[in-house]
Design a protein around this motif. Sequence first.
Motif, PDB file in Angstrom:
ATOM      1  N   UNK A  71      10.993 -19.438  45.546  1.00 33.21           N
ATOM      2  CA  UNK A  71      10.546 -19.682  46.917  1.00 33.21           C
ATOM      3  C   UNK A  71      11.306 -18.818  47.918  1.00 33.21           C
ATOM      4  N   UNK A  72      12.555 -18.517  47.603  1.00 36.40           N
ATOM      5  CA  UNK A  72      13.387 -17.732  48.522  1.00 36.40           C
ATOM      6  C   UNK A  72      13.662 -16.334  47.962  1.00 36.40           C
ATOM      7  N   UNK A  73      12.676 -15.803  47.237  1.00 38.64           N
ATOM      8  CA  UNK A  73      12.853 -14.493  46.616  1.00 38.64           C
ATOM      9  C   UNK A  73      12.879 -13.356  47.634  1.00 38.64           C
ATOM     10  N   UNK A  74      12.474 -13.625  48.880  1.00 40.91           N
ATOM     11  CA  UNK A  74      12.493 -12.585  49.907  1.00 40.91           C
ATOM     12  C   UNK A  74      13.602 -12.803  50.934  1.00 40.91           C
ATOM     13  N   UNK A  75      14.577 -13.621  50.567  1.00 40.85           N
ATOM     14  CA  UNK A  75      15.759 -13.822  51.406  1.00 40.85           C
ATOM     15  C   UNK A  75      16.954 -13.916  50.466  1.00 40.85           C
ATOM     16  N   UNK A  76      17.506 -12.756  50.079  1.00 37.65           N
ATOM     17  CA  UNK A  76      18.504 -12.729  49.007  1.00 37.65           C
ATOM     18  C   UNK A  76      19.771 -13.499  49.361  1.00 37.65           C
ATOM     19  N   UNK A  77      20.137 -13.504  50.646  1.00 39.59           N
ATOM     20  CA  UNK A  77      21.350 -14.223  51.039  1.00 39.59           C
ATOM     21  C   UNK A  77      21.184 -15.722  50.836  1.00 39.59           C
ATOM     22  N   UNK A  78      20.054 -16.237  51.251  1.00 38.70           N
ATOM     23  CA  UNK A  78      19.801 -17.670  51.084  1.00 38.70           C
ATOM     24  C   UNK A  78      19.671 -18.017  49.600  1.00 38.70           C
ATOM     25  N   UNK A  79      18.990 -17.155  48.856  1.00 42.38           N
ATOM     26  CA  UNK A  79      18.843 -17.393  47.413  1.00 42.38           C
ATOM     27  C   UNK A  79      20.211 -17.415  46.731  1.00 42.38           C
ATOM     28  N   UNK A  97      20.640 -18.219  31.196  1.00 41.21           N
ATOM     29  CA  UNK A  97      20.258 -16.808  31.298  1.00 41.21           C
ATOM     30  C   UNK A  97      19.038 -16.653  32.201  1.00 41.21           C
ATOM     31  N   UNK A  98      18.123 -17.623  32.150  1.00 44.35           N
ATOM     32  CA  UNK A  98      16.906 -17.546  32.974  1.00 44.35           C
ATOM     33  C   UNK A  98      17.231 -17.581  34.461  1.00 44.35           C
ATOM     34  N   UNK A  99      18.108 -18.498  34.877  1.00 46.59           N
ATOM     35  CA  UNK A  99      18.429 -18.589  36.303  1.00 46.59           C
ATOM     36  C   UNK A  99      19.253 -17.394  36.754  1.00 46.59           C
ATOM     37  N   UNK A 100      20.140 -16.922  35.881  1.00 49.63           N
ATOM     38  CA  UNK A 100      20.883 -15.705  36.220  1.00 49.63           C
ATOM     39  C   UNK A 100      19.934 -14.517  36.376  1.00 49.63           C
ATOM     40  N   UNK A 101      19.007 -14.390  35.445  1.00 49.59           N
ATOM     41  CA  UNK A 101      18.061 -13.275  35.519  1.00 49.59           C
ATOM     42  C   UNK A 101      17.242 -13.320  36.806  1.00 49.59           C
ATOM     43  N   UNK A 102      16.893 -14.536  37.237  1.00 49.62           N
ATOM     44  CA  UNK A 102      16.078 -14.665  38.461  1.00 49.62           C
ATOM     45  C   UNK A 102      16.860 -14.212  39.683  1.00 49.62           C
ATOM     46  N   UNK A 103      18.119 -14.634  39.814  1.00 45.47           N
ATOM     47  CA  UNK A 103      18.899 -14.233  40.981  1.00 45.47           C
ATOM     48  C   UNK A 103      19.247 -12.747  40.923  1.00 45.47           C
ATOM     49  N   UNK A 104      19.458 -12.227  39.716  1.00 48.13           N
ATOM     50  CA  UNK A 104      19.730 -10.790  39.563  1.00 48.13           C
ATOM     51  C   UNK A 104      18.523  -9.976  40.026  1.00 48.13           C
ATOM     52  N   UNK A 105      17.336 -10.441  39.686  1.00 45.96           N
ATOM     53  CA  UNK A 105      16.113  -9.756  40.122  1.00 45.96           C
ATOM     54  C   UNK A 105      15.999  -9.757  41.643  1.00 45.96           C
ATOM     55  N   UNK A 106      16.301 -10.895  42.259  1.00 43.52           N
ATOM     56  CA  UNK A 106      16.229 -10.994  43.726  1.00 43.52           C
ATOM     57  C   UNK A 106      17.257 -10.068  44.376  1.00 43.52           C
ATOM     58  N   UNK A 107      18.473 -10.057  43.853  1.00 44.46           N
ATOM     59  CA  UNK A 107      19.522  -9.201  44.417  1.00 44.46           C
ATOM     60  C   UNK A 107      19.144  -7.729  44.301  1.00 44.46           C
TER      61      UNK A 107
END
Length: 462
Positions: A71-79, A97-107
């Motif tokens: 939901x917050x993939x377009x606001x990396x700071x909030x994510x 690994x899944x949640x890490x991969x998701x935040x890494x993708x957003x960053x």
Amino acid sequence: MKCFVQFQAARNKIMLLLLPSIIFRRRQNLLILHHLSRSLSFSSTPDSFSHHNLRRQDLDQNTLVLRTLSLYSNDWKLALDFFNWQLHSDSNFHHTTHTYNRIIDILCKFFQFNNAWDLIHQMRKTHLSFPNRTTFRILFNRYASAHLVQEAIIAYNRSQDFNLKDEITFSHLIDALCEYKHVVEAAEICFGKDDVHHLNNTKIYNTILRGWLKLRWWSKCSELWEEMDRRGVEKDLFSYTIYMDIQSKSGKPWKAVRMYKKMNKKGIKLDVVIYNTVINAIGQSEGVDFAVRIFHEMADLGCHPTVETFNVIINLLCQNRRFREAHNLFVEMSKRGYSPNVVTYQSFFAYLEKPMQILKLFDEMIVNGVRPRLDTYVLLMRKFGKLGFLRPVFLVWKKMEQHGPSPDNHTYNALIDALLHKGLIDMAKKYDDEMLAKGLSAKPRVELDAKLMDTVKSISSK
């Protein structure tokens, strides 16, 4: 130069004025996320659960975290704030690994590659979150999309530190480069050295062939196709599918149809992907009625259609303004157990002209559990904006805020263009500033530049 300095100073002052509201909004969002996360938490102690229930609890929380990050993939700071808060909260949740991969993708989407690498090294701490091939595929895709080819190659070499440097990871690197149109570099990596071991790898050739297709370099496509024959590279169904798509998109769909007929004569068993390509090619070259004929022929031969097959026919019918037939096929696919997806609905959105009819179908799509993508919102807002209807644009924007995900630069730009089309410069400026606050890139617009210069003069005179 002086004017430019004044321009920058004024913009900075505007941002300072906006900052308190931005901080307040971020705190509100974090509070919402806190309650959202708590909504799936369990009040009982771990001892009161069996091992099965614990696994189920972890799965539920993992799904919740992934959805929230999306939901917050377009606001990396909030994510990242949410990710770290969840990491250090007093719950029993552990990032996977899944949640890490998701935040890494957003960053990485926002060029925060150093932060992403810090998290990758942090992932080593537990077996639950150890980096996998998907981790590096994300890196390759984001580096390639940012045109950082050398960095993508370095990331591939660094995958050795995690025992992941192999043929599969290499194919992910080449696929990422070709996906983002760095085909020249991908071809050089694969075939530019004497010691390469990819010369007979059909999958690598298919990837490069698809890359030339994306660039629309038709002569390169033909050269590579012939080179596969010269080098004895075995062509699989995927090879033929890509080349038929090349022929169709290069303005020669009849050649794709000819290849299909030759394959039929040779007794080559065709799969549904080939048929989808053929149906589209015949629809473009000989008309939608011939495409429907092939659709029925494939069923008679025992090749079952997929949702994509129905989508191809529906799109062809909509292109030809045969909406009643498209709707009948839409109903038929549902009756036959094929659930329409977002692409099915977008075929109607692209060609229908009446706003109320489109909005009704859009609401129906959401009610039926089909989640709109960001490009769905962009398509609708751009369509309504060009038609001169502003109210439907805001209705779509409101739906996006309700259902997520958070808007990206394309959705903001679609909204701003619609506002400028109606002469609402002040409101357009508001959303332009909101984009800037999120770190999203707005395209240059003469009307907003003039508005900003007026602000510069107003601030400078004080």
